[in-house]
Design an enzyme around this catalytic site. Structure first.
Site, PDB file in Angstrom:
ATOM      1  N   ARG A   1       0.775  -1.234   0.000  1.00 37.63           N
ATOM      2  CA  ARG A   1       0.000   0.000   0.000  1.00 37.63           C
ATOM      3  C   ARG A   1       0.811   1.292   0.000  1.00 37.63           C
ATOM      4  NH1 ARG A   1      -4.874  -0.603   4.188  1.00 37.63           N
ATOM      5  NH2 ARG A   1      -3.175  -0.583   5.688  1.00 37.63           N
ATOM      6  N   ASP A   2       2.140   1.211  -0.136  1.00 34.54           N
ATOM      7  CA  ASP A   2       2.928   2.438  -0.227  1.00 34.54           C
ATOM      8  C   ASP A   2       4.173   2.231  -1.097  1.00 34.54           C
ATOM      9  OD1 ASP A   2       3.176   5.160   0.269  1.00 34.54           O
ATOM     10  OD2 ASP A   2       4.243   4.897   2.161  1.00 34.54           O
ATOM     11  N   ILE A   3       3.977   1.571  -2.237  1.00 25.98           N
ATOM     12  CA  ILE A   3       5.076   1.398  -3.194  1.00 25.98           C
ATOM     13  C   ILE A   3       5.318   2.746  -3.873  1.00 25.98           C
ATOM     14  CG2 ILE A   3       5.792   0.258  -5.343  1.00 25.98           C
ATOM     15  CD1 ILE A   3       5.787  -1.648  -2.946  1.00 25.98           C
TER      16      ILE A   3
ATOM     17  N   THR B   1       0.703   6.987   0.209  1.00 26.65           N
ATOM     18  CA  THR B   1       1.077   8.224  -0.460  1.00 26.65           C
ATOM     19  C   THR B   1       0.100   8.502  -1.584  1.00 26.65           C
ATOM     20  OG1 THR B   1       3.384   7.782   0.099  1.00 26.65           O
ATOM     21  CG2 THR B   1       2.966   9.420  -1.633  1.00 26.65           C
TER      22      THR B   1
END
Length: 186
Positions: A40-42, A79
């Site tokens: 969920r935050d690559i 992000t």
């Protein structure tokens, strides 16, 4: 990878293929676990690369476990700029949101800047991702294989977006292997 972006990017497709291959291997591991996990935050600053080209996924602070392969998540974390269309719209999402984020991360590394206009804050980005065509690589500047790879990662419909396992079979990554695999093959 944020350092690569900050120094103007890298348009060398062999380097970008290596990065994508290694991140996809990590995502395939996460997505294939039981329970299935979503990062969920690559984004470039959460993808670490060393001088040998090894790439590691970092910052697992908002990883989500899904009970089964049909489960969906609903929380709005991560992000904003690297969120998939379904996530930024507040819809249910699954592991394929990480694939979208990888596609944007690879494009950002290739261009040396984020490839989607971010004017207008949340609402502008929501409009851009939901209502405008997905970002694409300029034809003629990159190979057809690379353009297709990125286009598949940035498929707006998560049902049509390939999994990490499926993308590992993409022709753009055909020359990529881990050193361990290469040694075993010899």
């Amino acid at each position: 990878l944020q350092d690569i972006v900050d120094t103007g990017g890298c348009s060398h497709e062999g380097v970008l293929a290596n990065i994508a291959f290694r991140v996809l291997r990590g995502l395939a591991f996460l997505h294939g676990r039981s329970p299935r996990q979503i990062h969920r935050d690559i984004k470039p600053s959460n993808l670490l690369i060393n001088h040998k080209g090894d790439v590691k996924i970092s910052d697992f602070g908002i990883v989500r476990d899904l009970e089964n392969s049909l489960a969906k998540a609903h929380t709005f974390v991560g992000t904003l700029t690297y969120m998939s269309p379904e996530r930024i719209a507040g819809e249910a999402y699954d592991h394929k949101c990480d694939i979208w984020s990888l596609g944007l991360s690879i494009m950002t590394c290739a261009f040396g800047e984020f490839p989607v206009p971010t004017t207008g804050g949340y609402w502008g980005l929501l409009h851009q991702l939901r209502d405008e065509p997905a970002p694409t690589l300029p034809e003629g500047q990159f190979s057809a294989e690379f353009c297709d790879f990125v286009a598949q990662t940035l498929e707006k419909d998560p049902q049509q977006r390939p999994s990490a396992e499926e993308l590992l079979e993409h022709p753009f990554l055909s020359g990529c292997v881990y050193e361990e695999e290469q040694a075993q093959a010899q």
